[in-house]
Each structure stands twice: as C-alpha cells, then as structure tokens.
Design an enzyme around this catalytic site. Structure first.
Site, mmCIF file in Angstrom:
data_model
loop_
_atom_site.group_PDB
_atom_site.id
_atom_site.type_symbol
_atom_site.label_atom_id
_atom_site.label_comp_id
_atom_site.label_asym_id
_atom_site.label_seq_id
_atom_site.Cartn_x
_atom_site.Cartn_y
_atom_site.Cartn_z
ATOM 1 N N CYS A 1 -9.234 -5.404 4.197
ATOM 2 C CA CYS A 1 -10.022 -4.555 5.095
ATOM 3 C C CYS A 1 -11.461 -5.041 5.194
ATOM 4 C CB CYS A 1 -10.006 -3.108 4.597
ATOM 5 S SG CYS A 1 -8.367 -2.478 4.155
ATOM 6 N N GLY B 1 -13.531 -2.076 -1.642
ATOM 7 C CA GLY B 1 -12.157 -1.632 -1.492
ATOM 8 C C GLY B 1 -11.252 -2.816 -1.207
ATOM 9 N N CYS B 2 -10.153 -2.552 -0.553
ATOM 10 C CA CYS B 2 -9.172 -3.578 -0.213
ATOM 11 C C CYS B 2 -9.828 -4.760 0.482
ATOM 12 C CB CYS B 2 -8.104 -2.966 0.696
ATOM 13 S SG CYS B 2 -7.069 -4.153 1.543
ATOM 14 N N PHE B 3 -9.622 -5.977 -0.038
ATOM 15 C CA PHE B 3 -10.305 -7.108 0.575
ATOM 16 C C PHE B 3 -9.690 -7.551 1.889
ATOM 17 C CE2 PHE B 3 -8.413 -10.171 -2.913
ATOM 18 C CZ PHE B 3 -7.124 -9.916 -2.488
ATOM 19 N N ARG C 1 0.806 -1.203 0.000
ATOM 20 C CA ARG C 1 0.000 0.000 0.000
ATOM 21 C C ARG C 1 0.844 1.259 0.000
ATOM 22 N NH1 ARG C 1 -4.840 -1.560 -1.792
ATOM 23 N NH2 ARG C 1 -5.404 -3.481 -0.772
#
Length: 307
Positions: free
Chosen positions: A149, A145-147, A8
C-alpha cells in the site's frame, strides 16, 4: 504485506485477533502447526514458491487450496506474532512460535534467494532497483503499514526515479517475509523512495506519509497488526530529521484541533535510516502488476497537514 493473493484477512477478523468458528483447536501449538503448514502450502500455489503473480497458471486454478491456506495462515498469525500484536519475542504468541519453529529467526549472511536480481528494473519507471543512483537523486524511507500500500502511494508520482519495498529496523540481517511474520525479528515493512528533489520535495513525500495512514495506532494499520506495521520515518540527513519532526508536531496539532484520531497521540518513530533489506521480488511494485489483489490496509485519519 502478505502473500498474494491470500495474505490479508478481513479487517474485522485480523484486527481483533479472532479465530474463525470451527477452527478453535485446544492446543495453540497444534493450531500454529496447522496454520504454518497450510500457509506454506498456500504460498506454494499462490504467488510464492511457484512464482505465481499474475493470476495465471497452476496456482490460479486452485482457489480452494488458497482459501484453506489463507484461513489457516490467519490462525497461525493469531498465535505467532501477528493478529494478536505479539512483538519482539515476548508473550504467548512468541512462546508458541518458538515451540513450533525452534526459536527466533537467525537471518543470513547473504540476500534472500527471492530478492530482486541485481539487474532488476522498476516495473513502472524502468529504472534500476539497486544503487548507485544518478547524481542529484535522494532517498527517503517510510514505514506506514502494508508495504504494498505504501509503495503504491508514491511509485507513480512525478519525480520518483525508483522505489523498493523491504524490511528495516530489525535485529537480524537479510530477513525473509516468513522471518518478519514471526513477530520476533523486529523489522518493519518499509518503502524506500529514490526521488529527484528538483521535481518532488521531501516535504511533498511527508505530506503523503502523514495524510495517508494513521500514525497514532502503534503497530497497527486497520486490520493489520504487528511490529512490521508500525509507523516510522527513517531519515538520511539532518534536514530530513528536522522536517519530519516539524511536520509531526504540525500534524499532531491538527489532530487535536479536529479530533480526527479520537484524541490519540502520534506514535511514529523518527530515527536514522537503518539498513534496508530487499523484500521478495513478488512484493515489489505489487499493486502495479497485472493480476494483483487490490488491497489497502492503510487507515487515514482524514486530517490534512497544514502548510
């Protein structure tokens, strides 16, 4: 999601597609080559090819290598379907990606080699990662979004039998993380939830969905940009579809009343659940594992879903 732990970029960098000072090469193709090479090199040391995921072993002793790889990987993303929001094989970034990688990803007929083993179990619940599920269990699938998260929001809740992260809604079969990150496969990073509706309802899951990410920023959550970060509800039954649409309308009204999203409209896609392809094993229940890098790119609006 991205490769642990260098995946990230800071929100202010990736979110605006900036290239770090001193790394501005004249040729975007050359830049993408450098970035792609360093990204793969970093992955081989940090949670990928060597399977390093707990902050121990050879990979964890190479922070300098990881930093170089992370920076160059970010540069590559800015030209190859990531930080500039390139999608569906169009635009400058996709042209560069084709020049570097030889065309859009082709997928494969069998699961990716790094997918969870058929007998894999959930890191928290200890239950299977693959169907068939016990009688009475139901499935839900969300992209928000980010999996890393999104799975983290659900996997420890009471009533969750199992959860898995993967790729869905794209144009090829059995994509890898690298395929998805080209921005040309069309997939979304999703979490599939297997739950007991007698303990936790689909409505409960939707409340988390709406309140814990921003459904108004198309193809973006915070600093994460690209089609794999789009907001989506993928329903398995007509009842799920109807409840998803009803809660969307309620949440839109709440956003307008509170001005929580600056007047933006919800862009969430609500479509039948596409084929789910398992992501690599190191992505599964990532936030629950020792040594995971605490990261959350989700960007909630602050509004709550009316009852």
């Amino acid at each position: 999601a991205s490769l642990a732990p260098v995946a990230r970029a800071p929100a202010g960098l990736a979110g605006r597609g900036r290239v770090p000072r001193g790394a501005r090469l004249r040729s975007p193709v050359a830049l993408a080559l450098v970035g792609a090479g360093s990204c793969l090199l970093a992955r081989s040391f940090v949670g990928g090819s060597l399977g390093v995921s707990t902050g121990t072993g050879r990979g964890s002793r190479l922070p300098a290598m990881a930093l170089v790889g992370a920076g160059s990987c970010l540069l590559a993303r800015s030209f190859v379907g990531g930080a500039l929001g390139v999608s569906a094989g169009t635009g400058r970034g996709a042209r560069v990606a084709r020049a570097v990688f030889g065309g859009p990803p082709a997928g494969r007929d069998t699961p990716i080699p790094d997918a969870p083993a058929p007998d894999a179990t959930h890191f928290l619940t200890g239950n299977p990662m693959y169907p068939p599920w016990p009688a009475g269990m139901e499935e839900a699938m969300f992209g928000m979004g980010c999996f890393w998260c999104s799975e983290n929001l659900y996997m420890a809740k009471e009533g969750i039998y199992s959860s898995q992260v993967g790729y869905a809604g794209g144009d090829i079969n059995n994509p890898s993380y690298q395929d998805v990150c080209t921005g040309m496969s069309g997939h979304n990073e999703v979490v599939r939830i297997v739950y007991d509706p007698k303990v936790i309802t689909y409505g409960d899951l939707l409340k988390v969905f709406w309140e814990r990410h921003d459904p108004t920023t198309k193809n973006q959550q915070g600093g994460d940009r690209g089609t794999q970060y789009r907001s989506g509800i993928y329903y398995y039954t007509e009842a799920q579809k109807q409840l998803a649409e009803a809660t969307r309308d309620k949440y839109q009204s709440e956003l307008e009343a509170t001005k929580a999203a600056g007047g933006r409209k919800i862009s969430t896609e609500i479509v039948p659940a596409p084929t789910f392809f398992y992501a690599e094993g190191y992505h599964q229940q990532y936030d629950a594992k020792p040594g995971s890098r605490r990261y959350c790119g989700l960007s909630p609006t602050g509004a709550t879903l009316p009852a």
